[in-house]
Scaffold this active site. Structure first.
Site, PDB file in Angstrom:
ATOM      1  N   HIS A  38       0.707  -1.240  -0.015  1.00 41.43           N
ATOM      2  CA  HIS A  38      -0.026   0.033  -0.060  1.00 41.43           C
ATOM      3  C   HIS A  38       0.481   0.928  -0.114  1.00 41.43           C
ATOM      4  CE1 HIS A  38       0.473   0.397   4.588  1.00 41.43           C
ATOM      5  NE2 HIS A  38       0.202   1.513   4.275  1.00 41.43           N
ATOM      6  N   ASP A  53      -0.673  -7.947   1.573  1.00 40.04           N
ATOM      7  CA  ASP A  53       0.227  -5.940   1.645  1.00 40.04           C
ATOM      8  C   ASP A  53       1.620  -6.039   1.559  1.00 40.04           C
ATOM      9  OD1 ASP A  53       0.004  -3.585   1.316  1.00 40.04           O
ATOM     10  OD2 ASP A  53      -0.476  -3.349   3.694  1.00 40.04           O
ATOM     11  N   SER A  81       3.826   2.808   8.261  1.00 38.27           N
ATOM     12  CA  SER A  81       4.012   1.318   6.989  1.00 38.27           C
ATOM     13  C   SER A  81       4.194   1.189   6.225  1.00 38.27           C
ATOM     14  CB  SER A  81       2.388   2.135   6.170  1.00 38.27           C
ATOM     15  OG  SER A  81       1.613   1.706   6.808  1.00 38.27           O
TER      16      SER A  81
END
Length: 269
Positions: free
Chosen positions: A73, A121, A216
């Site tokens: 992502h 992911d 992230s």
């Protein structure tokens, strides 16, 4: 033979990875804290170009001298990326740190940005040149395929993510102690319920320490019995209610579910 060699360098079998020259200082501070300089030497800052400036967007882990592991992502096909390695402060050009262009990104073929809860992911970034390993830049180890950490296993999330929901982005690399929450607990309806899958790891949920925006793609670092640090997770998502939310632990891509995929991508690119 090539595949065997790749696995031998990536997986936490040899002590050539996961053993920092400057070991992290693991205090009992509640919440995040400044990391000791260069104590997580596989941590990278993934940055993108915008209006003539480079901006930090995600973390990542250097797992080969020309490959970085991050979250799917984090990657947009419309952006130009670079990684910064060997850095403690994002605003300072530190001795021994390097900046390398990303020449190729490979996103997991089953990743769907509209279905975050399905997992996968994970992405790999090929660097334009190999990074020389030093006392400040070292490789992160991968856990053995299929490894499942037990409940309450101590790990550390690292990154330059926000210090709290809607808070400031830190200049100094942060580390935060997180306890693993096993799947049986994390998939309980009062926790994450069916949102969490077995290809993920939950950690935290105490309402105090968590990953947050900007973390992230970065690593969930967990130490093995031989004192070697392994990248067990990739920061994936948290609660829409905010960071540090009780019973909404940070959710990570479980790296040990993707050893074969990682090896295949590196071998074929």
């Amino acid at each position: 033979m090539i595949r065997a060699l790749l696995l031998s360098t990536l997986v936490a079998g040899a002590l050539s990875c996961g053993v920092p020259t400057y070991p992290p200082q693991l205090s009992r501070v509640v919440g995040g804290e400044d990391a000791r300089p260069n104590s997580w030497p596989w941590q990278v800052s993934l940055q993108y170009s915008s209006s003539g400036q480079w901006r930090h967007t995600c973390g990542g882990s250097l797992i080969e001298q020309n490959w970085v592991l991050t979250a799917a992502h984090c990657i947009s096909s419309s952006r130009t990326y670079r990684v910064v390695v060997g850095r403690q402060s994002l605003s300072t050009v530190e001795s021994g740190s390097l900046t390398i262009a990303v020449s190729k990104s490979v996103i997991h073929e089953k990743w769907n940005s509209n279905q975050l809860a399905q997992g996968n992911d994970i992405a790999l970034l090929k660097l334009a040149s190999s990074v020389p390993l030093t006392d400040k830049i070292q490789l992160g180890c991968l856990p053995a395929a299929g490894t499942i950490l037990p409940n309450n296993y101590v790990c550390y999330v690292t990154g330059w993510g926000r210090l709290q929901s809607n808070g400031a982005l830190p200049d100094i690399l942060q580390q935060g102690k997180l306890l693993v929450v096993d799947y049986a607990t994390c998939s309980n309806p009062s926790w994450w319920g069916s949102t969490v899958k077995t290809n993920m790891i939950c950690a935290g949920g105490d309402g105090v320490t968590s990953s947050c925006n900007g973390d992230s793609g970065g690593p969930l670092n967990c130490q093995a019995a031989n004192r070697q640090w392994q990248v067990h997770g990739i920061v994936s998502f948290g609660s829409s209610l905010g960071c540090n939310y009780y019973r909404k632990p940070s959710v990570f891509t479980r790296v040990s579910n993707y050893n074969d995929w990682i090896s295949s991508v590196i071998e074929n690119n």
